[in-house]
Design a protein around this motif. Structure first.
Motif, short mmCIF file in Angstrom:
data_model
loop_
_atom_site.label_atom_id
_atom_site.label_comp_id
_atom_site.label_asym_id
_atom_site.label_seq_id
_atom_site.Cartn_x
_atom_site.Cartn_y
_atom_site.Cartn_z
N PRO A 1 0.88 -1.55 -0.17
CA PRO A 1 0.50 -0.48 0.20
C PRO A 1 0.99 1.30 0.06
CG PRO A 1 -0.88 -1.55 1.04
CD PRO A 1 0.51 -2.23 1.21
N ILE A 2 -0.01 1.92 -0.96
CA ILE A 2 0.82 3.65 -1.03
C ILE A 2 0.48 4.36 -0.39
CG2 ILE A 2 1.96 4.85 -2.81
CD1 ILE A 2 2.25 3.27 -4.37
N PRO A 3 1.29 5.15 0.53
CA PRO A 3 -0.12 6.30 1.55
C PRO A 3 -0.34 7.32 0.71
CG PRO A 3 2.06 6.14 2.71
CD PRO A 3 2.15 5.33 1.21
N ALA A 4 -1.63 7.94 0.26
CA ALA A 4 -1.76 9.56 0.16
C ALA A 4 -0.18 10.14 0.41
CB ALA A 4 -3.14 9.97 0.12
N SER A 5 0.03 12.23 -0.28
CA SER A 5 0.50 12.84 0.59
C SER A 5 -0.02 12.93 1.63
CB SER A 5 0.89 13.69 -1.03
OG SER A 5 -0.70 14.55 -1.47
N GLN A 6 -1.08 12.82 1.76
CA GLN A 6 -1.75 14.06 2.86
C GLN A 6 -2.50 12.86 3.79
OE1 GLN A 6 -3.61 13.05 -0.03
NE2 GLN A 6 -5.48 12.77 0.12
N ASN A 7 -1.94 12.14 3.94
CA ASN A 7 -1.89 10.63 4.93
C ASN A 7 -1.59 11.24 6.14
OD1 ASN A 7 -3.23 7.88 6.30
ND2 ASN A 7 -0.43 7.91 5.99
N LYS A 8 -2.13 11.16 7.59
CA LYS A 8 -1.07 11.36 7.95
C LYS A 8 -1.66 9.83 9.41
CE LYS A 8 -2.13 16.47 8.75
NZ LYS A 8 -2.09 16.39 6.67
N VAL A 9 -1.38 8.92 8.93
CA VAL A 9 -1.32 7.95 10.01
C VAL A 9 0.20 7.69 9.74
CG1 VAL A 9 -1.73 6.06 10.65
CG2 VAL A 9 -3.33 7.57 10.46
N GLY A 10 0.88 7.21 10.64
CA GLY A 10 2.23 7.19 10.60
C GLY A 10 2.03 5.50 10.01
N GLU A 11 2.23 4.36 11.12
CA GLU A 11 2.18 3.40 10.58
C GLU A 11 1.33 2.78 9.51
OE1 GLU A 11 3.41 -0.74 13.31
OE2 GLU A 11 4.33 1.70 13.92
N LEU A 12 0.65 1.65 8.44
CA LEU A 12 -0.58 0.89 7.76
C LEU A 12 -0.41 0.33 8.86
CD1 LEU A 12 -1.16 1.25 4.78
CD2 LEU A 12 0.51 -1.10 5.30
N GLY B 1 -6.62 11.72 11.51
CA GLY B 1 -5.30 11.20 12.87
C GLY B 1 -5.33 9.66 12.93
N SER B 2 -6.85 8.89 12.72
CA SER B 2 -7.05 8.34 12.71
C SER B 2 -7.59 7.16 11.60
CB SER B 2 -8.41 7.99 13.83
OG SER B 2 -9.22 8.34 13.04
N THR B 3 -7.18 7.90 10.99
CA THR B 3 -8.02 6.82 9.58
C THR B 3 -6.82 6.97 8.29
OG1 THR B 3 -9.95 7.70 9.65
CG2 THR B 3 -9.26 6.56 6.97
N TRP B 4 -6.39 5.80 8.54
CA TRP B 4 -5.25 5.95 7.07
C TRP B 4 -5.73 5.89 5.74
CZ3 TRP B 4 -4.24 2.98 2.63
CH2 TRP B 4 -2.28 3.18 2.32
N ILE B 5 -5.08 6.85 4.34
CA ILE B 5 -6.01 7.02 3.50
C ILE B 5 -4.23 6.53 2.60
CG2 ILE B 5 -7.27 7.95 4.17
CD1 ILE B 5 -5.83 10.79 3.29
N ILE C 1 -5.19 -3.69 7.20
CA ILE C 1 -4.82 -3.92 5.38
C ILE C 1 -3.21 -4.71 5.54
CG2 ILE C 1 -3.91 -1.97 4.28
CD1 ILE C 1 -5.91 0.31 5.74
N THR C 2 -2.87 -4.67 6.07
CA THR C 2 -1.29 -5.01 6.55
C THR C 2 -1.44 -7.02 5.82
OG1 THR C 2 -0.50 -3.93 7.84
CG2 THR C 2 1.16 -5.63 6.61
N ASP C 3 -2.66 -7.31 7.27
CA ASP C 3 -3.53 -8.20 6.66
C ASP C 3 -3.88 -9.49 5.88
OD1 ASP C 3 -2.05 -7.95 9.64
OD2 ASP C 3 -3.17 -8.59 10.68
N TYR C 4 -4.90 -8.15 5.02
CA TYR C 4 -5.82 -8.55 4.30
C TYR C 4 -4.92 -8.55 3.32
CZ TYR C 4 -8.65 -8.26 0.86
OH TYR C 4 -9.90 -8.18 -0.26
N VAL C 5 -3.78 -8.03 2.99
CA VAL C 5 -2.99 -8.15 1.62
C VAL C 5 -2.52 -9.42 2.00
CG1 VAL C 5 -0.72 -6.44 0.67
CG2 VAL C 5 -2.61 -4.93 1.39
N ALA C 6 -1.96 -9.43 2.82
CA ALA C 6 -0.69 -10.54 2.55
C ALA C 6 -1.52 -11.76 3.13
CB ALA C 6 -0.05 -10.99 4.25
N GLU C 7 -2.81 -12.12 4.00
CA GLU C 7 -3.76 -13.42 3.53
C GLU C 7 -4.12 -13.27 1.70
OE1 GLU C 7 -7.19 -12.76 6.62
OE2 GLU C 7 -5.29 -12.39 7.77
N MET C 8 -4.76 -12.45 1.29
CA MET C 8 -5.34 -12.28 -0.21
C MET C 8 -4.46 -12.71 -0.67
SD MET C 8 -8.78 -11.82 -0.24
CE MET C 8 -8.65 -11.39 -2.20
#
Lengths: 258, 258
Positions: free
Chosen positions: A221-232, B205-209, A236-243
């Motif tokens: 996954p590639i964060p949007a430039s305006q994303n404010k959440v540091g860690e994925l 602050g709470s939603t990864w985008i 999401i990580t689990d779903y990508v790996a599982e799928m």
């Protein structure tokens, strides 16, 4: 494993060609729909236009009345997507619902045989017939919006800003399709050549045969430039790996079957 | 880059929703068709059946009269696949050809926004309208069979047992669709949230985008148990590597656009 329920065969859904690959099993058909990232929805042309409408849409199987229903139980198809005003107008003006055909197809491999006529794909496909109506009840609409959102990434609904506000509820439309008949086709395994080629050493000695497995892969996954959440987030990580593990296991297993 | 030719807009193909994503560019539309491993072909229902037929088929754009034509030039769509007797019977009995709608859709990414209503897919889709006729001339049929075979794996035709024998020529049918109108849609880039969410720190602050890029990946080819060619030929190895690099570059670039 096959479920006890099967869809009825109708003239329009009965598989005639390669009918050894056909299935009417409810669980198999529902699974193909739910594992397809895009469905193609078709409905009859206008009187002055000979071409049927066909739209790519996002959708998933579900039961509002029995939300815990499994894939092997009776389910409706809920659709959300590039909903032209035409499909919505037609669904609104059809008291019994708009007759639609829904197709879901997944390619699992390129099957390369000794001669082009024996080439094939490993694939899973389903065709569903049903009547589409606009979901009017707010409770069912919200439930379906959550179902469809989570069909793209599980748990995404509760991990984003919900519920939708009144403007969003007004601008979004959800279609519920009551399925009346459906069929599926599944092809797996390696190439099947006829003896006329398989017994020719000049052909078998010069033509590589086998399967190129095909998977729909989710990349990092590639964060949007305006994303404010540091860690994925883990969901999401689990779903990508599982799928990725699931679709690769399916495609590789299908390729290795005789 | 856009080509000088565009398809005419008709009532059935004009894009009304998200029309900023619309394209009528011939090269873009032809490319989407040729990069899709499966096409969905729809045609009108029988008089007694309200559901349009919809079939997954393999197909590609090409010009028999000008075989060296580029993607930005006028091309027909050649189809081969799960050709039910119904589509063949209808195409045979329609002197002007059978009106068909053809859809090609590629998903390039899951676009995750602050709120479900703003979620989207990065995708490329095309809808073509045209008249399908069975290819009768042997020369054109052989040319189209080679074109379609090589659209799955380039150079596969000449690296397998050809030409087809007379039984194979008889059992195989190819449809040529003369395209009368078409449109496409392309969505790329990250999520577009409205200010009502983008200005709320509790939401941002709470939603990864961002985007989960999606690619149709070709895995390591698996030889059939009866394969007699020791080494995987270069034309297959090269194609797998080139296609994977190409689709990944597209999906990652689309995800990184604003």
């Amino acid at each position: 494993m096959a479920s006890p329920l099967a869809y009825p065969k109708t003239k329009g859904t009965t598989v005639n060609r390669y009918n050894n690959r056909a299935t009417y099993d409810v669980k198999t058909i529902h699974s193909i729909v739910n594992e397809s990232s895009v469905l193609h929805v078709s409905f009859a042309p206008d009187a002055e236009d000979p071409f049927p409408a066909i739209l790519p849409m996002i959708g998933t199987m579900g039961s509002f009345d029995y939300p815990s229903a499994d894939l092997d139980e009776p389910l409706d198809c809920y659709l959300h997507g590039y909903v032209s005003s035409r499909i919505m107008r037609l669904a609104t003006s059809s008291p019994q619902g708009l007759p639609v055909s829904i197709a879901a197809t997944k390619v699992d491999g390129l099957v390369l045989a000794l001669t082009p006529n024996a080439n094939s794909y490993n694939y899973r496909s389903a065709i569903l017939h049903g009547y589409a109506s606009i979901v009017e009840k707010t409770e069912e609409k919200l439930w379906a919006m959550e179902l469809i959102t989570n069909s793209v990434v599980p748990d995404r609904w509760k991990n984003s800003r919900v519920p939708p506000d009144s403007a969003e509820m007004q601008s979004t439309k959800i279609l519920r399709v009551k399925i009346t008949a459906a069929s599926g086709k599944v092809r797996e395994g390696g190439p099947h050549d006829e003896a006329k080629d398989a017994t020719r050493e000049d052909v078998t000695g010069s033509t590589w045969i086998g399967v190129v497995p095909v998977v729909e892969k989710l990349c990092e996954p590639i964060p949007a430039s305006q994303n404010k959440v540091g860690e994925l987030p883990n969901y999401i990580t689990d779903y990508v790996a599982e799928m990725n593990a699931k679709v690769e296991a399916y495609a590789l297993n299908a390729a290795r079957l005789p």
